[in-house]
Every structure is written in C-alpha cells, then in structure tokens.
Design an enzyme around this catalytic site. Sequence first.
Site, PDB file in Angstrom:
ATOM      1  N   LYS A  22     -99.875  24.733 -12.128  1.00 46.16           N
ATOM      2  CA  LYS A  22    -101.079  25.516 -12.479  1.00 46.16           C
ATOM      3  C   LYS A  22    -100.946  26.098 -13.887  1.00 46.16           C
ATOM      4  O   LYS A  22    -101.843  25.992 -14.720  1.00 46.16           O
ATOM      5  CB  LYS A  22    -101.277  26.664 -11.479  1.00 46.16           C
ATOM      6  N   ASN A  23     -99.792  26.706 -14.181  1.00 45.38           N
ATOM      7  CA  ASN A  23     -99.639  27.424 -15.449  1.00 45.38           C
ATOM      8  C   ASN A  23     -99.406  26.510 -16.645  1.00 45.38           C
ATOM      9  O   ASN A  23     -99.292  26.983 -17.767  1.00 45.38           O
ATOM     10  CB  ASN A  23     -98.532  28.472 -15.319  1.00 45.38           C
ATOM     11  N   CYS A 117    -104.819  43.821 -13.160  1.00 47.77           N
ATOM     12  CA  CYS A 117    -104.752  43.103 -11.882  1.00 47.77           C
ATOM     13  C   CYS A 117    -103.710  43.760 -11.003  1.00 47.77           C
ATOM     14  O   CYS A 117    -103.020  44.679 -11.449  1.00 47.77           O
ATOM     15  CB  CYS A 117    -104.510  41.623 -12.101  1.00 47.77           C
ATOM     16  N   ARG A 122    -101.556  44.447 -17.731  1.00 49.48           N
ATOM     17  CA  ARG A 122    -101.631  43.137 -18.418  1.00 49.48           C
ATOM     18  C   ARG A 122    -102.576  43.149 -19.613  1.00 49.48           C
ATOM     19  O   ARG A 122    -103.552  42.384 -19.665  1.00 49.48           O
ATOM     20  CB  ARG A 122    -101.989  42.035 -17.435  1.00 49.48           C
ATOM     21  N   ASP A 305     -92.389  35.181 -11.041  1.00 47.30           N
ATOM     22  CA  ASP A 305     -93.255  34.514 -10.062  1.00 47.30           C
ATOM     23  C   ASP A 305     -92.505  34.045  -8.824  1.00 47.30           C
ATOM     24  O   ASP A 305     -93.115  33.505  -7.907  1.00 47.30           O
ATOM     25  CB  ASP A 305     -93.980  33.329 -10.718  1.00 47.30           C
ATOM     26  N   ARG A 397    -105.789  29.950  -5.011  1.00 49.81           N
ATOM     27  CA  ARG A 397    -105.912  29.890  -6.466  1.00 49.81           C
ATOM     28  C   ARG A 397    -104.747  29.120  -7.086  1.00 49.81           C
ATOM     29  O   ARG A 397    -104.861  28.553  -8.159  1.00 49.81           O
ATOM     30  CB  ARG A 397    -105.910  31.300  -7.058  1.00 49.81           C
TER      31      ARG A 397
HETATM   32  C1  EPZ Z   1     -98.093  34.150 -17.385  1.00 52.48           C
HETATM   33  O1  EPZ Z   1     -98.956  35.292 -17.411  1.00 52.48           O
HETATM   34  C2  EPZ Z   1     -98.326  33.458 -16.047  1.00 52.48           C
HETATM   35  N1  EPZ Z   1     -99.709  33.065 -15.947  1.00 52.48           N
HETATM   36  C3  EPZ Z   1     -97.969  34.428 -14.914  1.00 52.48           C
HETATM   37  O2  EPZ Z   1     -98.092  33.723 -13.674  1.00 52.48           O
HETATM   38  C4  EPZ Z   1     -96.524  34.857 -15.064  1.00 52.48           C
HETATM   39  O3  EPZ Z   1     -96.233  35.843 -14.106  1.00 52.48           O
HETATM   40  C5  EPZ Z   1     -96.298  35.466 -16.464  1.00 52.48           C
HETATM   41  O4  EPZ Z   1     -96.716  34.548 -17.486  1.00 52.48           O
HETATM   42  C6  EPZ Z   1     -94.829  35.804 -16.710  1.00 52.48           C
HETATM   43  O5  EPZ Z   1     -94.029  34.701 -16.530  1.00 52.48           O
HETATM   44  C7  EPZ Z   1    -100.116  31.931 -16.594  1.00 52.48           C
HETATM   45  O6  EPZ Z   1     -99.370  31.248 -17.263  1.00 52.48           O
HETATM   46  C8  EPZ Z   1    -101.544  31.555 -16.445  1.00 52.48           C
HETATM   47  P1  EPZ Z   1     -97.196  37.580 -20.090  1.00 52.48           P
HETATM   48  P2  EPZ Z   1     -99.204  36.102 -18.761  1.00 52.48           P
HETATM   49  O7  EPZ Z   1     -98.193  37.709 -21.189  1.00 52.48           O
HETATM   50  O8  EPZ Z   1     -99.113  35.198 -19.920  1.00 52.48           O
HETATM   51  C9  EPZ Z   1     -97.094  42.196 -21.303  1.00 52.48           C
HETATM   52  C10 EPZ Z   1     -98.730  33.353 -11.430  1.00 52.48           C
HETATM   53  O9  EPZ Z   1     -98.369  33.914 -10.384  1.00 52.48           O
HETATM   54  N2  EPZ Z   1     -98.078  41.866 -22.367  1.00 52.48           N
HETATM   55  O10 EPZ Z   1     -96.027  36.712 -20.333  1.00 52.48           O
HETATM   56  O11 EPZ Z   1    -100.446  36.888 -18.569  1.00 52.48           O
HETATM   57  C11 EPZ Z   1     -97.657  42.008 -19.895  1.00 52.48           C
HETATM   58  O12 EPZ Z   1     -98.395  43.124 -19.486  1.00 52.48           O
HETATM   59  C12 EPZ Z   1     -99.020  34.208 -12.688  1.00 52.48           C
HETATM   60  O13 EPZ Z   1     -98.880  32.142 -11.557  1.00 52.48           O
HETATM   61  C13 EPZ Z   1     -98.531  42.867 -23.207  1.00 52.48           C
HETATM   62  O14 EPZ Z   1     -98.130  44.032 -23.093  1.00 52.48           O
HETATM   63  O15 EPZ Z   1     -97.950  37.093 -18.772  1.00 52.48           O
HETATM   64  C14 EPZ Z   1     -96.397  41.779 -19.073  1.00 52.48           C
HETATM   65  O16 EPZ Z   1     -95.842  43.004 -18.732  1.00 52.48           O
HETATM   66  C15 EPZ Z   1     -98.966  35.668 -12.411  1.00 52.48           C
HETATM   67  N3  EPZ Z   1     -99.435  42.544 -24.175  1.00 52.48           N
HETATM   68  C16 EPZ Z   1     -95.502  41.013 -20.050  1.00 52.48           C
HETATM   69  O17 EPZ Z   1     -96.021  41.255 -21.363  1.00 52.48           O
HETATM   70  C17 EPZ Z   1     -99.909  41.256 -24.344  1.00 52.48           C
HETATM   71  O18 EPZ Z   1    -100.740  41.011 -25.231  1.00 52.48           O
HETATM   72  C18 EPZ Z   1     -95.442  39.510 -19.820  1.00 52.48           C
HETATM   73  O19 EPZ Z   1     -96.740  39.042 -19.640  1.00 52.48           O
HETATM   74  C19 EPZ Z   1     -99.430  40.256 -23.475  1.00 52.48           C
HETATM   75  C20 EPZ Z   1     -98.505  40.574 -22.481  1.00 52.48           C
END
Ligand code: EPZ
Length: 417
Positions: A22-23, A117, A122, A305, A397
Amino acid sequence: MDKIRVVGGTSLSGRVEISGAKNAALPAMAAALLTEEAVHLENLPYIGDILTTRDLLRNMGVDADVREDGTATLKASDVRSPEAPYELVKTMRASILVLGPLMAKFQRAKVSLPGGCAIGARPINLHLAGLERMGAKCDVVHGYVDALSPGLHGSYLLMDMVTVTGTENLMMAATLAEGETVLDNAACEPEVSDLAALLRSMGAEIEGDGTRTIRIRGVRKLHGCRHRIIPDRIEAGTFAVASAITQGDVEVAGCDPRHLTAVLTQLSQTGAEISIRPDSFRVRGRSPISSKNVTTYPYPAFPTDMQAQYMALMTQGEGSALVTETVFENRFMHALEMIRMGADITVEGRQALVKGGRPLTGARVLASDLRASASLILAGLVAKGETLIDRVYHLDRGYYHIEEKLARLGARIERIR
Ligand code: EPZ
C-alpha cells in the site's frame, strides 16, 4: 458496518501469498501526475486506499483505471483542476502525496490539509517548508494548502525529522525543478526506493535513495513507464506474527525478507524459528514465547507499523516486555482493547509495559486504526472463545482480504456483513 469474528485456539499452517505494498502504491499513483503519458502499474493491492487515490486522481481529470487483478493504467494528459478536496483527503491522509507532483508539473495546487488521526497530530510542516525552500509559496486558507510557484528550483533540504511521505513528496517535486535538490536526513524506507525506481523509469535523475541523502537533478520532462510495486513488508510481518503467536508453521511467500530484517530478528529473539529464502520466509512459532523489549524507529529499525502486532505477541510472552513508540505520539489505542481481552498492559506516554503469561478471553473490541485492527485479529487468534472486532473499515484500507488469507491457514475467522 462489517465486523470480523475470530474464534481462538487454532495453530496456523500453510503458505500465504503477500500482496503489493500500500505505502509504495500510493506515491506511485500520485507520480502519474508528473507526465501526460500513460503510467502502467502492476502488483497493486486492490484495497480501500488505492480506490480513494483513484477517485482523487479522477477528480482532477486523470484517466485512472484500477483493476482487481492488481494492474492499473493512469494517464494525466487532461488535468483540469490541481485540487484534492476535503471529502477525499479526510478519508486518507496520504492524499497529501499529490502536492509535490502537482507543484512540479503545474506550479500550483490546492490540497485539503489532512487533519490529525488516531495515532498522532501528523503535521505536514516539513512538506511545506521543503516546497517553500524550492521557491513555492504555501498558504493554509480555509483548511486547504494553497500553493503556487513561478517554477520550482533545486535546493538543499535538511529534514528536521525523518518523514516518509515528506521525502516522497519533495523527491517528486524535485524531478522537474530547475537544478539539483539534496534531501538530507531523508527516509530510506523500501517504499521510498521503489518510488525512486519508478521515477527513474520515467526519466528522472535520482541517486542515493535507500540512504539518508538523496540527490535529484531536475529534468525538463518525464515520460510514461511500466512499474511493478514491491511486496507489502507490513502485511508480511503481520502474517509472521500470526504464525509465531499461534505456535504455527507458515510460509510467507511473494515478499522480500530483506525489507523485514528488524522484524524477523526481533521475532527470532522471542523464540520463533525463522528460515529465509530469496522471496519468502518460514515462521515456526515455539512455546514459550520470550518477552523482549522493542523500540520503534524509522527504517531500517523496527517499524512503527508492526508495533501493535508485536504487542499482541508480547501479551503471550512468559515475562514482561517494554514497548517504546518513538515515531507517533499516540499509537497505543490497541492496548486498551487488548486489556479488555484480559491482557496486562500499562501505558505511560510513549511506553507500554506488557506483562505476559495471562490467557486472553474473547470480547467485543473496537479498531481505532489500520494496524490496531490487525493486532486485535492476532489477539483474537489466541483468545479463549469469540472476539468480535468492530470498525473493520480501517482494516480494508490496508489489507487485501486478510480474513480469507488467514482462514486458508486454518484460522477460525469470518467477516460479518
Ligand atoms: C508513513 O506515514 C506511512 N504512510 C505510515 O503508515 C507509517 O506509519 C509512517 O510513514 C512511519 O513509518 C504512508 O506511507 C502512506 P512520517 P507518514 O511523515 O509519511 C512527524 C500505515 O499503517 N512529521 O514519516 O505520514 C509525524 O508527525 C501508515 O500504513 C512532522 O512532524 O509518516 C511523525 O511523528 C500509518 N512533520 C513522524 O514525523 C511533517 O511534516 C514520522 O511521520 C511530517 C512528519
């Protein structure tokens, strides 16, 4: 609303085939916006988030055909409005992945701001900060990101935190920017490398993906391509835990075990026997299950995850395990539901202490997010009696027919429509 009913007590055995990731599929579909030519994708999981992305692209004017056989043809030759509406974005945060490609190709985008969420606030501040350093102006107005640029230019971007979709968005934005962009402290998840491979097959100049420093030299134009999506390492990890927790014997096939090194290493430390082949691995669960602490970090460390699924396993450990979540600030909702099943878990901030050795009993439980719903199925597989999981739309999803795949391994599980 559908529910999933699980009756515990069966050891799983057999072979399960893993679907596409998916990702990796979500950013790959967004990347089709970078060219007017056709992008052909294979090994796409036919799941909720993929269909939401199809609808998001169609809403902009993309000719998007997604088929249940895992193939898709996307052609963005007639994009009428570079806009991602609230109605679609609110159902799937990853919709933000259209922002980078739209800015690269059309120099403007209007994308609904994804709210918080269940697992955390996020924010997308790093996505916007990166685009602004590339010359864009990003305003947040009426719940939308309104972005505009006279044409993006290359820049050196040091990411404050490792962000997966942030890295993907800025990598896509940089493919058509003037000059070179360097993404430092970049995410190196396999899904990021899969996207880079897709973009290269469209004519992009990218190197360093899979490391913390990615270099992208902008080109004038990108073309169509054919690309096969990598297997879903989180789905594979979920089935690995299903075998370990039920003292089963399962071969997880059609995956890349190298993408799961941290997970398989952790499982073998809990006592599971793991044998690895190039595109599959076998997990034989053993008793007793040893309780082992775990801490989540960005790839290649133990993935957030897989945290919920691992917690389910630790409820059956012979000792205590400390589960530390460093990526998201609120990713223990599943613990409260496992406690309803009789587990002994104490949550404090970003740590949960799981005391094992207590048999679980079936109960009615509520899924709060995608991976939480999978962890409740795993807990149900070892609980005494029946577990009924509500709100399984979360599950749909991100998992393709998980209950059918588990039933083929001998699980007593069914969907109640
Ligand atoms: C991706 O989400 C995945 N989703 C998530 O999978 C996964 O949990 C996550 O990466 C971490 O591995 C997809 O790829 C579609 P991040 P993403 O930006 O990119 C903070 C699943 O179950 N942050 O790496 O949204 C954020 O709040 C899903 O399949 C900021 O502060 O995660 C978090 O604490 C859930 N500012 C951390 O960084 C930003 O601009 C990592 O989030 C961006 C992120």
